[in-house]
Design a protein around this motif. Structure first.
Motif, PDB file in Angstrom:
ATOM      1  N   VAL A 152      -4.032   3.385  -2.234  1.00 20.70           N
ATOM      2  CA  VAL A 152      -3.473   4.534  -1.528  1.00 20.70           C
ATOM      3  C   VAL A 152      -4.286   4.770  -0.262  1.00 20.70           C
ATOM      4  N   VAL A 153      -3.571   4.875   0.855  1.00 23.84           N
ATOM      5  CA  VAL A 153      -4.163   5.141   2.165  1.00 23.84           C
ATOM      6  C   VAL A 153      -3.744   6.541   2.585  1.00 23.84           C
ATOM      7  N   ALA A 154      -4.679   7.318   3.114  1.00 23.62           N
ATOM      8  CA  ALA A 154      -4.367   8.688   3.525  1.00 23.62           C
ATOM      9  C   ALA A 154      -4.668   8.906   4.994  1.00 23.62           C
ATOM     10  N   HIS A 155      -3.723   9.559   5.669  1.00 22.68           N
ATOM     11  CA  HIS A 155      -3.992  10.168   6.979  1.00 22.68           C
ATOM     12  C   HIS A 155      -4.540  11.553   6.679  1.00 22.68           C
ATOM     13  N   ALA A 156      -5.836  11.746   6.921  1.00 23.12           N
ATOM     14  CA  ALA A 156      -6.495  13.020   6.639  1.00 23.12           C
ATOM     15  C   ALA A 156      -6.905  13.659   7.957  1.00 23.12           C
ATOM     16  N   GLU A 157      -6.267  14.762   8.296  1.00 22.77           N
ATOM     17  CA  GLU A 157      -6.544  15.453   9.556  1.00 22.77           C
ATOM     18  C   GLU A 157      -6.552  16.951   9.296  1.00 22.77           C
TER      19      GLU A 157
ATOM     20  N   THR B 285     -11.001   6.979  10.661  1.00 22.19           N
ATOM     21  CA  THR B 285     -12.313   7.585  10.482  1.00 22.19           C
ATOM     22  C   THR B 285     -12.171   9.096  10.658  1.00 22.19           C
ATOM     23  N   PRO B 286     -12.700   9.906   9.734  1.00 24.58           N
ATOM     24  CA  PRO B 286     -12.549  11.366   9.867  1.00 24.58           C
ATOM     25  C   PRO B 286     -13.056  11.867  11.215  1.00 24.58           C
TER      26      PRO B 286
ATOM     27  N   ALA C  63     -10.248  15.383   4.555  1.00 22.87           N
ATOM     28  CA  ALA C  63     -10.909  14.135   4.156  1.00 22.87           C
ATOM     29  C   ALA C  63     -11.564  14.281   2.789  1.00 22.87           C
ATOM     30  N   VAL C  64     -12.204  15.418   2.538  1.00 22.25           N
ATOM     31  CA  VAL C  64     -12.833  15.608   1.232  1.00 22.25           C
ATOM     32  C   VAL C  64     -11.772  15.760   0.148  1.00 22.25           C
TER      33      VAL C  64
ATOM     34  N   VAL D 266       0.872  -1.175   0.000  1.00 21.87           N
ATOM     35  CA  VAL D 266       0.000   0.000   0.000  1.00 21.87           C
ATOM     36  C   VAL D 266       0.908   1.224   0.000  1.00 21.87           C
ATOM     37  N   ILE D 267       0.363   2.356  -0.424  1.00 23.15           N
ATOM     38  CA  ILE D 267       1.081   3.630  -0.371  1.00 23.15           C
ATOM     39  C   ILE D 267       0.361   4.519   0.633  1.00 23.15           C
ATOM     40  N   LYS D 268       1.127   5.153   1.526  1.00 27.36           N
ATOM     41  CA  LYS D 268       0.546   6.006   2.570  1.00 27.36           C
ATOM     42  C   LYS D 268       0.925   7.460   2.311  1.00 27.36           C
ATOM     43  N   VAL D 269      -0.091   8.317   2.199  1.00 30.95           N
ATOM     44  CA  VAL D 269       0.140   9.755   2.078  1.00 30.95           C
ATOM     45  C   VAL D 269      -0.394  10.437   3.329  1.00 30.95           C
ATOM     46  N   THR D 270       0.216  11.563   3.693  1.00 26.53           N
ATOM     47  CA  THR D 270      -0.254  12.307   4.860  1.00 26.53           C
ATOM     48  C   THR D 270      -0.810  13.652   4.427  1.00 26.53           C
ATOM     49  N   LEU D 271      -2.004  13.946   4.933  1.00 24.26           N
ATOM     50  CA  LEU D 271      -2.698  15.211   4.683  1.00 24.26           C
ATOM     51  C   LEU D 271      -3.133  15.755   6.039  1.00 24.26           C
TER      52      LEU D 271
END
Length: 302
Positions: A137-142, A161-162, A147-148, A105-110
């Motif tokens: 692709v997996v995202a850390h959305a914070e 979970t957002p 998230a959008v 998997v690929i992890k991106v951070t946002l």
């Protein structure tokens, strides 16, 4: 000895560099997805487990982040765990580097709360290259709006979970048709629920109600979480409306492809002693007595 045998249980969000994984099998976890900061030793493919059933590990390799972005400045982030991607033309090489290291998997951070985030063109280029290579692709959305952004860009999985904001129903409905969310509810207070816990629970309740795919994951390594199945996480999933069978589905889902049943060389299963309670109120306590056993260990068990 009586018991229930189920497919091997998954924690879809861990950080192996921050924990001792040797206790996970005794705690019921047979498979993990490391979402940033850990890579196997040369020639290795899994972290240590117990007995003849080593822990099955899929991993993301480095976090892909904007220059100066999360988690580069965090004290817990291991040295070398972040790959900064400054421009869209750098994206393919960054993705390919992770895959060459065995990532599935690929992890991106946002994380706009903690620093700069990947620009829209850079994020799009990372996702395009990962999808060209048939890799989710997996995202850390914070942070508000992240998230959008992940959803619009085509991210496949949210690592959490957002929790930064209450998402509008129309967005949650759309996300449920295209994304997977990893639960990680218990990190918001570790048993003493916070406002983030309440927002995340509300978002996940509606995501699940709209048919969204939920994976059990704890962000193991982030605070005082048990090494193994987390009863607080399971209780939280039940409270947002998941049935016991749906929780078992979240624990046994094949994610990513490298962690599917076809990769189970040891024939590992999760075994729960005793009969399943007929009263759903006893489900969480019962399921948390699970152990991960290899085929040979199972033969001895029975």
């Amino acid at each position: 000895m009586s018991g229930t045998v189920l497919p091997w249980f998954l924690d879809a969000h861990v950080h192996l560099a921050l924990i001792d994984p040797s206790a996970l099998a005794a705690g019921g976890i047979a498979r993990v997805v490391d979402l940033g900061g850990w890579t196997p030793e040369p020639g290795g493919t899994a972290a240590s487990g117990t007995g003849s059933s080593p822990l099955a590990v899929a991993h993301a390799g480095q976090f892909l982040a904007a220059p100066g972005g999360y988690p580069g400045a965090q004290s817990w982030a291991p040295a070398g765990s972040v790959c900064e991607v400054a421009a869209a033309e750098d994206a393919a090489a960054a993705v390919d580097r992770q895959l060459a290291g065995g990532a599935s998997v690929i992890k991106v951070t946002l994380n706009s709360v903690a620093g700069p985030v990947l620009g829209t063109d850079v994020l799009a280029a990372i996702i395009a290259r990962a999808h060209e290579r048939s890799t989710p692709v997996v995202a850390h959305a914070e942070g508000v709006g992240q998230a959008v952004r992940a959803f619009i860009a085509g991210v496949d999985v949210l690592a959490h979970t957002p929790f930064s904001e209450r998402l509008v129903d129309e967005l949650v409905d759309a996300m449920a048709g295209q994304m997977t969310w990893i639960s990680t509810l218990d990190i918001h207070g570790w048993g003493e629920p916070t406002d983030d816990f309440a927002r995340a629970s509300d978002n996940l309740r509606r995501f699940h109600a709209h048919g969204g795919r939920v994976l059990y994951g704890t962000d193991l390594g982030n605070g005082p979480l048990p090494l193994g199945l987390n009863r607080r996480e399971i209780d939280a999933l039940l409270r947002i409306g998941m049935s016991p069978d749906e929780v078992l589905g979240a624990l046994t889902s094949a994610f990513p492809a490298a962690g599917s049943a076809s990769a189970n060389a040891h024939g590992t299963v999760s075994v729960i002693p005793g009969e399943r309670p007929t009263d759903p109120a006893g489900f969480a306590e019962w399921v948390c007595t699970a152990r991960a056993l290899s085929r040979s260990e199972l033969e001895e068990y029975v």
